[in-house]
Write a protein that holds these residues in place. Sequence first.
Motif, PDB file in Angstrom:
ATOM      1  N   MET A 190      -7.572-113.975 -55.927  1.00  0.00           N
ATOM      2  CA  MET A 190      -6.054-114.517 -55.491  1.00  0.00           C
ATOM      3  C   MET A 190      -5.051-114.272 -56.692  1.00  0.00           C
ATOM      4  SD  MET A 190      -7.005-118.088 -53.656  1.00  0.00           S
ATOM      5  CE  MET A 190      -5.522-118.457 -53.154  1.00  0.00           C
ATOM      6  N   SER A 191      -5.629-114.286 -58.030  1.00  0.00           N
ATOM      7  CA  SER A 191      -4.303-114.092 -58.931  1.00  0.00           C
ATOM      8  C   SER A 191      -4.096-112.343 -59.129  1.00  0.00           C
ATOM      9  CB  SER A 191      -5.077-114.274 -60.337  1.00  0.00           C
ATOM     10  OG  SER A 191      -5.580-115.619 -60.421  1.00  0.00           O
ATOM     11  N   ALA A 192      -4.862-111.888 -58.348  1.00  0.00           N
ATOM     12  CA  ALA A 192      -4.553-110.235 -58.451  1.00  0.00           C
ATOM     13  C   ALA A 192      -3.459-109.994 -57.288  1.00  0.00           C
ATOM     14  CB  ALA A 192      -5.908-109.166 -58.095  1.00  0.00           C
ATOM     15  N   ILE A 193      -3.266-110.840 -56.422  1.00  0.00           N
ATOM     16  CA  ILE A 193      -2.489-110.700 -55.301  1.00  0.00           C
ATOM     17  C   ILE A 193      -1.165-111.506 -55.258  1.00  0.00           C
ATOM     18  CG2 ILE A 193      -2.372-110.560 -52.541  1.00  0.00           C
ATOM     19  CD1 ILE A 193      -5.190-109.504 -52.617  1.00  0.00           C
TER      20      ILE A 193
ATOM     21  N   LEU B  12       4.325-113.453 -54.164  1.00  0.00           N
ATOM     22  CA  LEU B  12       5.324-114.344 -54.202  1.00  0.00           C
ATOM     23  C   LEU B  12       6.622-114.065 -55.027  1.00  0.00           C
ATOM     24  CD1 LEU B  12       2.909-117.533 -55.025  1.00  0.00           C
ATOM     25  CD2 LEU B  12       4.047-116.971 -52.610  1.00  0.00           C
ATOM     26  N   ALA B  13       6.373-113.262 -56.038  1.00  0.00           N
ATOM     27  CA  ALA B  13       7.492-112.812 -56.975  1.00  0.00           C
ATOM     28  C   ALA B  13       8.363-111.804 -56.055  1.00  0.00           C
ATOM     29  CB  ALA B  13       6.663-111.998 -58.283  1.00  0.00           C
ATOM     30  N   SER B  14       7.672-111.136 -55.170  1.00  0.00           N
ATOM     31  CA  SER B  14       8.557-110.314 -54.320  1.00  0.00           C
ATOM     32  C   SER B  14       9.536-111.057 -53.421  1.00  0.00           C
ATOM     33  CB  SER B  14       7.614-109.246 -53.732  1.00  0.00           C
ATOM     34  OG  SER B  14       6.786-108.555 -54.552  1.00  0.00           O
TER      35      SER B  14
ATOM     36  N   GLY C  87      13.085-110.942 -54.429  1.00  0.00           N
ATOM     37  CA  GLY C  87      13.413-109.781 -53.476  1.00  0.00           C
ATOM     38  C   GLY C  87      13.204-108.367 -53.879  1.00  0.00           C
ATOM     39  N   ASN C  88      12.746-108.145 -55.064  1.00  0.00           N
ATOM     40  CA  ASN C  88      12.310-106.882 -55.628  1.00  0.00           C
ATOM     41  C   ASN C  88      10.913-106.587 -55.048  1.00  0.00           C
ATOM     42  OD1 ASN C  88      11.822-104.759 -57.184  1.00  0.00           O
ATOM     43  ND2 ASN C  88      11.634-105.791 -58.765  1.00  0.00           N
ATOM     44  N   LYS C  89      10.780-105.798 -54.145  1.00  0.00           N
ATOM     45  CA  LYS C  89       9.568-105.283 -53.625  1.00  0.00           C
ATOM     46  C   LYS C  89       8.848-104.188 -54.089  1.00  0.00           C
ATOM     47  CE  LYS C  89      10.928-107.600 -49.399  1.00  0.00           C
ATOM     48  NZ  LYS C  89      11.204-107.579 -47.872  1.00  0.00           N
ATOM     49  N   THR C  90       9.245-103.654 -55.130  1.00  0.00           N
ATOM     50  CA  THR C  90       8.913-102.502 -55.851  1.00  0.00           C
ATOM     51  C   THR C  90       7.711-102.757 -56.889  1.00  0.00           C
ATOM     52  OG1 THR C  90      10.312-102.383 -57.761  1.00  0.00           O
ATOM     53  CG2 THR C  90      11.072-101.319 -55.882  1.00  0.00           C
ATOM     54  N   ILE C  91       6.837-101.566 -56.944  1.00  0.00           N
ATOM     55  CA  ILE C  91       5.573-101.896 -57.801  1.00  0.00           C
ATOM     56  C   ILE C  91       5.418-100.597 -58.405  1.00  0.00           C
ATOM     57  CG2 ILE C  91       3.862-101.585 -56.080  1.00  0.00           C
ATOM     58  CD1 ILE C  91       2.062-103.623 -57.673  1.00  0.00           C
TER      59      ILE C  91
ATOM     60  N   PHE D 135       0.372-105.859 -50.226  1.00  0.00           N
ATOM     61  CA  PHE D 135      -0.112-105.541 -51.505  1.00  0.00           C
ATOM     62  C   PHE D 135      -0.756-104.337 -51.269  1.00  0.00           C
ATOM     63  CE2 PHE D 135      -3.805-107.068 -49.202  1.00  0.00           C
ATOM     64  CZ  PHE D 135      -5.060-106.367 -49.931  1.00  0.00           C
ATOM     65  N   CYS D 136      -1.260-103.676 -52.674  1.00  0.00           N
ATOM     66  CA  CYS D 136      -1.528-102.259 -52.543  1.00  0.00           C
ATOM     67  C   CYS D 136      -3.293-102.180 -51.865  1.00  0.00           C
ATOM     68  CB  CYS D 136      -1.700-101.798 -53.940  1.00  0.00           C
ATOM     69  SG  CYS D 136      -0.159-101.473 -54.382  1.00  0.00           S
ATOM     70  N   ASP D 137      -3.420-101.870 -50.820  1.00  0.00           N
ATOM     71  CA  ASP D 137      -4.734-101.729 -50.271  1.00  0.00           C
ATOM     72  C   ASP D 137      -5.047-100.266 -50.106  1.00  0.00           C
ATOM     73  OD1 ASP D 137      -7.119-102.608 -49.240  1.00  0.00           O
ATOM     74  OD2 ASP D 137      -6.527-103.543 -47.426  1.00  0.00           O
TER      75      ASP D 137
END
Length: 240
Positions: free
Chosen positions: A16-19, A24-26, A30-34, A120-122
């Motif tokens: 859960m900490s990885a995702i 939630l921060a995104s 509103g920043n959806k970049t990674i 998330f990055c799947d």
Amino acid sequence: MYYFISVLAALEVIYMSAIHPRFLASIISGNKTISFIGCFVQLFTAGTCGITESYLLAVMAIDRDLAINWPLRYSAIMTMTFCIGLAVIPWIVGISFMLTESILTAHLDFCGCNEIDHFFCDLSPLQVLVCSDNFIVNVVISLLGVFACGVPFCIIIQAYIRIIITITKIKSSVGKRKAFSTCSSHLIVTSLFYISICAVYINPNGNASKKYISLMFALISPTLNPFIYALRNKDVKEAL
């Protein structure tokens, strides 16, 4: 049993900490970049936890099989050294499998609009963005996927067949209920895990439905697992 449950609880926290913090921060900012590296760190961590949980559930099934079929020899077989070994093996398998998959995927060519159609990055939405030939990589990942989920699933099925055969031989209904109650929590958690896995990775529907199912798998299952084990455990009930 409590030792494996504690390992499962730690595993759920890491997963859960990885995702969820990044998710939630995104939403809030509103920043959806990674970043590229951050995406693959998330992929590796979440994937490792998923594969590790699959094998850990198989280990817990073996533990219940030994407890029901060899109750008098259980303490002699399940020593602390043996328990630690059984708990470490799933982590080794999970890290090895996901390290291979992450490295192979990261070396592919990503071009065009690098927009992941997921929260998330799947692995699946990342492979959609690949513009180079990834046939060999897909074959290797598919084989690893079979070993990641298929092998532990077969171990769990075999263990429960043995457990059911033993329970049916018990004459008293009280004895049957007591024997089954020792593995009912594990059976519920395992069912939730594999139903979610099948719905996400075998579901032929579009990406939209998979995203919602993935969200349920990433949020609801890890949240429910502690309650399932706690509320169905006599010692925990007495402590409460």
